[in-house]
Scaffold this motif. Structure first.
Motif, PDB file in Angstrom:
ATOM      1  N   ASP A  10      31.165  28.961  43.822  1.00  0.00           N
ATOM      2  CA  ASP A  10      29.979  29.817  43.899  1.00  0.00           C
ATOM      3  C   ASP A  10      29.395  30.137  42.528  1.00  0.00           C
ATOM      4  O   ASP A  10      28.216  29.935  42.294  1.00  0.00           O
ATOM      5  N   CYS A  34      34.198  36.403  43.945  1.00  0.00           N
ATOM      6  CA  CYS A  34      33.424  35.731  45.001  1.00  0.00           C
ATOM      7  C   CYS A  34      34.177  35.738  46.325  1.00  0.00           C
ATOM      8  O   CYS A  34      33.586  35.916  47.381  1.00  0.00           O
ATOM      9  N   TYR A  35      35.491  35.568  46.267  1.00  0.00           N
ATOM     10  CA  TYR A  35      36.311  35.597  47.472  1.00  0.00           C
ATOM     11  C   TYR A  35      36.206  36.957  48.154  1.00  0.00           C
ATOM     12  O   TYR A  35      35.997  37.039  49.365  1.00  0.00           O
ATOM     13  N   LYS A  38      32.628  37.393  49.694  1.00  0.00           N
ATOM     14  CA  LYS A  38      32.400  36.541  50.864  1.00  0.00           C
ATOM     15  C   LYS A  38      33.191  37.024  52.067  1.00  0.00           C
ATOM     16  O   LYS A  38      32.646  37.187  53.149  1.00  0.00           O
ATOM     17  N   TYR A  39      34.475  37.254  51.887  1.00  0.00           N
ATOM     18  CA  TYR A  39      35.310  37.579  53.034  1.00  0.00           C
ATOM     19  C   TYR A  39      35.242  39.042  53.437  1.00  0.00           C
ATOM     20  O   TYR A  39      35.513  39.368  54.585  1.00  0.00           O
ATOM     21  N   GLU A  42      32.196  38.978  55.815  1.00  0.00           N
ATOM     22  CA  GLU A  42      32.555  38.379  57.093  1.00  0.00           C
ATOM     23  C   GLU A  42      33.430  39.314  57.910  1.00  0.00           C
ATOM     24  O   GLU A  42      33.261  39.436  59.121  1.00  0.00           O
TER      25      GLU A  42
END
Length: 55
Positions: A10, A34-35, A38-39, A42
């Motif tokens: 990313d 970024c992890y 993103k998660y 979600e």
């Protein structure tokens, strides 16, 4: 032979700890920032869907 440095898919950061997010032959890595972004998004969407379905 030159060694390819691994970096976040990313943001391109290669200084943070990277997390593998794919099991395909092509390795995909995300840095911890970024992890988490993103998660966490979600996970929040999944939790809100579950709350709506319970009503």
């Amino acid at each position: 032979m030159k060694k390819k440095l691994l970096s976040c898919i990313d943001c391109g950061d290669d200084t943070e700890i990277l997390t593998q997010v794919s099991s395909a032959p092509e390795i995909k890595l995300l840095c911890s920032s970024c992890y988490n972004v993103k998660y966490s998004i979600e996970l929040q969407a999944h939790v809100s869907c579950n709350k709506k379905n319970k009503k």
